[in-house]
Design a protein around this motif. Structure first.
Motif, PDB file in Angstrom:
ATOM      1  N   ASP A 250      -2.174  -0.812   1.640  1.00  0.00           N
ATOM      2  CA  ASP A 250      -2.343  -0.306   3.002  1.00  0.00           C
ATOM      3  C   ASP A 250      -2.253  -1.419   4.040  1.00  0.00           C
ATOM      4  O   ASP A 250      -1.658  -1.229   5.114  1.00  0.00           O
TER       5      ASP A 250
ATOM      6  N   ALA B  21       4.420  -2.536   0.552  1.00  0.00           N
ATOM      7  CA  ALA B  21       3.781  -1.472   1.320  1.00  0.00           C
ATOM      8  C   ALA B  21       2.940  -0.547   0.458  1.00  0.00           C
ATOM      9  O   ALA B  21       2.284   0.352   0.994  1.00  0.00           O
TER      10      ALA B  21
ATOM     11  N   ARG C 172       1.407  -2.263   4.978  1.00  0.00           N
ATOM     12  CA  ARG C 172       2.317  -1.195   5.397  1.00  0.00           C
ATOM     13  C   ARG C 172       3.214  -1.633   6.556  1.00  0.00           C
ATOM     14  O   ARG C 172       4.261  -1.044   6.811  1.00  0.00           O
TER      15      ARG C 172
END
Length: 489
Positions: free
Chosen positions: A284, A281, A287
């Motif tokens: 981006d 994560a 995530r």
């Protein structure tokens, strides 16, 4: 009387400096030449111990003798986890900045059990955990609730002890679990650490309740709800749900967005194990691996797997650290001090099972200093790209099939044929020595696992690993025909 040229009882500073340079040179040479070595050792059980003297040395020996023994005895008997063609289990990253910081930590030799026993040890750790809340996009309420454990197994144990303390209103501190009827919910894909934690806490395996999974191996929230209702009706106490974001076998992701509300309705502790996948994560676009973590009462992930921080270093956050401290706090007189009694400091000994603790945060800080967030993202993205490269090579060969789509750094695949043929193939690959893979099963079907993410791995190592798989096919056929000697030729 000692002879005039006898060694002093301790290594003097100049000698330490000189030999320290030799040790660092040895490690650097090891890494530099590692690709030339076989990944797995062709040794028999007991063969390494047989090379050691039957009694310890009576007189001390010079340090270069140890380095010589490392070359002669130890290296031929190692599975080289840092090898660029080690693709088994999950990565166990080491990196120069982390190893150097580990050396610095060992040289400092501090004991960080209380704030006052080494204030910097505690406060740097607090800052590292808060930094990672930001880096991983974790919920803001976890700030201040982080601690470094050794492994995700210990993190799960600490979480279970805390959940027990909360559910029993503190009674388990004095009376243990007894015949309490607590239940822990997991799936067939949940790491074995959950069952071991139940054994250690005294709950026993009888407390385990296995929840159904969907076709991808993810926990079924509807079945979880059914078990919770049935257990409460039977007079049992639902204690903890262990959800996994990235299971070991083939990276199933339990749906926290569905599981979390169920746990909230029933007042059940939700522990989220993201040991391998959670660190992804930092990117981006990845995530999503932490989707739903806002429901977690505890959450952990391991920089020592895929984030360039050598073993051991697990990051654990708890939503309510005061409950954890209440569960594990034991205060003998000899550990009392004014800083602790002021209430202004954190004493991490209350956040773990053992009393003593090492300065693990130093190597995490060193890695962040050296690589920065962008360097960590680049490493994760390289692992993902290597997995896709390998998956593309598998997909282009009609003798093989992908078991599941590539996920993060993991590719699961098998040769078209029987489980036995695939077992023989794995043995042939690993016996040949240039590449190392591991295996698992899905719905009773055997498959091979390729886990990318090594610190030293480059594109050509991935292609070489695929050639090793292809070249192992005839050797595996010899094995199936009973010619075990063919694999050793």
């Amino acid at each position: 009387m000692k002879p005039a040229d006898a060694k002093p009882p301790h290594m003097d500073h100049d000698t330490f400096r000189s030999l320290g340079h030799q040790a660092i040179d040895w490690i650097a040479d090891y890494w530099q030449r590692l690709a030339e070595r076989p990944v797995a050792p062709p040794v028999e059980p007991g063969s390494i111990r047989a090379q050691l003297p039957t009694a310890p040395p009576e007189c001390g020996e010079d340090f270069p003798v140890l380095l010589s023994d490392l070359e002669r005895i130890v290296l031929p008997g190692l599975l080289h986890w840092q090898h660029p063609r080690f693709f088994g289990y999950f990565p166990a990253n080491a990196s120069g900045p982390a190893v150097l910081a580990e050396l610095l930590s060992a040289g400092l030799g501090i004991q960080g059990m209380n704030w006052n026993t080494s204030p910097a040890c505690t406060e740097i750790e607090q800052q590292m955990l808060d930094w990672f809340v930001h880096l991983l996009g974790l919920p803001e309420h976890l700030r201040g609730g982080g601690v470094i454990q050794d492994t995700a197994s210990s993190a799960l144990l600490v979480a279970l002890l805390t959940a027990l303390h909360q559910a029993s209103a503190g009674r388990t501190r004095d009376h243990g679990t007894g015949e309490c009827g607590y239940r822990v919910y997991l799936t067939a894909e949940t790491h074995s650490a959950a069952r071991k934690a139940a054994v250690i806490t005294g709950l026993g395996l009888r407390a385990m309740c296995e929840v159904a999974t969907d076709a991808d191996g993810a926990m079924d929230a509807v079945d979880l709800e059914r078990h919770l209702r049935a257990d409460r009706a039977a007079g049992l106490t639902p204690l903890m749900v262990v959800a996994t974001r990235g299971t070991t076998s083939h990276l199933s992701f339990d749906p926290l967005e569905d599981i979390g509300p169920v746990c909230r309705r029933h007042g059940v502790w939700l522990h989220v194990d993201a040991a391998y996948a959670g660190v992804a994560a930092v990117c981006d676009e990845l995530r999503w691996v932490n989707d739903g973590v806002r429901y977690a009462d505890s959450y952990c992930t391991n920089p020592h797997k895929w984030l360039l921080t050598n073993f051991d270093c697990d990051l654990l956050w708890v939503a309510h650290p005061e409950v954890l401290v209440s569960a594990l706090s034991v205060l003998p007189e000899y550990l009392r001090n004014s800083a602790s009694e002021s209430g202004r400091v954190t004493d991490y000994r209350h956040w773990q099972v053992p009393l003593g603790r090492r300065f693990r945060a130093l190597k995490l800080w060193s890695v962040l200093h050296w690589y920065g967030a962008e360097g960590l993202r680049a490493h994760i993205r390289t692992g993902v790209r290597h997995a896709q490269l390998f998956a593309d090579l598998v997909g282009a060969d009609d003798r093989f099939t992908l078991v599941t789509p590539p996920a993060l750094g993991l590719v699961t695949f098998r040769q078209t044929g029987t489980d036995e043929e695939n077992r023989n193939l794995l043995q042939a690959i690993n016996t040949e020595g240039t590449t190392f893979l591991t295996h698992s099963e899905k719905n009773g079907t055997f498959f091979l696992r390729f886990a990318a993410g090594g610190t030293l791995t480059e594109d050509h190592h991935v292609r070489e690993a695929w050639r090793a798989v292809q070249n192992a096919i005839p050797r595996a056929q010899h094995l199936a025909g009973g010619s075990a000697d063919a694999l050793a030729e």
